[in-house]
Design an enzyme around this catalytic site. Structure first.
Site, short mmCIF file in Angstrom:
data_model
loop_
_atom_site.label_atom_id
_atom_site.label_comp_id
_atom_site.label_asym_id
_atom_site.label_seq_id
_atom_site.Cartn_x
_atom_site.Cartn_y
_atom_site.Cartn_z
N HIS A 78 -15.72 -0.64 7.89
CA HIS A 78 -16.38 -1.57 8.08
C HIS A 78 -17.72 -1.62 8.64
O HIS A 78 -18.83 -0.83 8.53
CB HIS A 78 -16.00 -1.30 10.24
N PRO A 79 -17.90 -3.25 8.07
CA PRO A 79 -19.80 -3.18 8.35
C PRO A 79 -20.37 -2.98 10.16
O PRO A 79 -19.24 -2.37 10.28
CB PRO A 79 -20.22 -4.67 8.29
N GLU A 101 -13.83 -10.74 13.83
CA GLU A 101 -14.07 -9.89 14.39
C GLU A 101 -15.88 -9.47 15.48
O GLU A 101 -15.32 -9.56 16.26
CB GLU A 101 -13.29 -8.89 13.84
N ALA A 135 -14.64 -5.87 18.27
CA ALA A 135 -15.03 -6.78 18.41
C ALA A 135 -14.69 -7.83 19.10
O ALA A 135 -15.78 -9.06 19.47
CB ALA A 135 -16.21 -7.43 17.46
#
Length: 180
Positions: A78-79, A101, A135
């Site tokens: 994930h970033p 997201e 998110a």
């Protein structure tokens, strides 16, 4: 509306497609949902799934069994919140899901984005991995407040919280996978 399949019908059709994938294709699809190689391999080995409920139950069971090292690998897929690039390579599908997201950050004020970047750095320094949060549907301000609150958690508790956030993300992405 006889020609329009129900949501459950679409999920069932998506599950049928997932079950029919070649093993390497299914593993790649599972990796889009969760960046843990062991989890993706185990999900692939559990196919075929009889129902969406069975798919989600297996996802949860195998995620819990994966443990700390695999959880940390999944986080690297994930970033950071507000960023576009993950530490580990992402497919274009997983990358576009991440962008969608985290859409709550896109229109945030510069001061909020800067504060979120600082909170991301503080989180990584404290816990040794990225701040991960489900998110979807959250504003940048909400994600910032959650990060700041979680900075007070003990290390082991925070790992459990982060793993639960990853589980939520995995469920959302499995739903997206079934909808493709």
């Amino acid at each position: 509306l006889w020609g329009v399949p129900s949501a459950e019908g679409r999920r069932t059709e998506g599950l049928r497609r997932l079950n029919a994938l070649l093993p390497r294709q299914a593993k790649a699809a599972f990796l889009d949902c969760c960046g843990s190689p062991a989890w993706a391999r185990a999900m692939n080995e559990r196919r075929p799934f009889a129902s969406p409920g069975e798919l989600f139950a297996a996802a949860d069971t195998l995620w819990q069994a994966a443990g700390r090292d695999e959880w940390l690998l999944a986080f690297k897929a994930h970033p950071e919140i507000g960023e576009r690039k993950a530490e580990h390579a992402q497919s274009s599908t997983a990358g576009s899901w991440s962008v969608a997201e985290q859409s709550g950050v896109r229109d945030a004020a510069t001061t909020t984005r800067d504060a979120l970047a600082a909170a991301n750095r503080a989180y990584r320094e404290r816990f040794g991995h990225i701040y991960i949060v489900c998110a979807s549907g959250k504003s940048a301000e909400e994600m910032l407040a959650l990060c700041e609150a979680r900075l007070a958690n003990p290390r082991e508790r925070e790992l459990e919280v982060a793993a639960e956030e990853q589980r939520k993300i995995t469920h959302l992405r499995l739903e997206k996978l079934l909808a493709l």
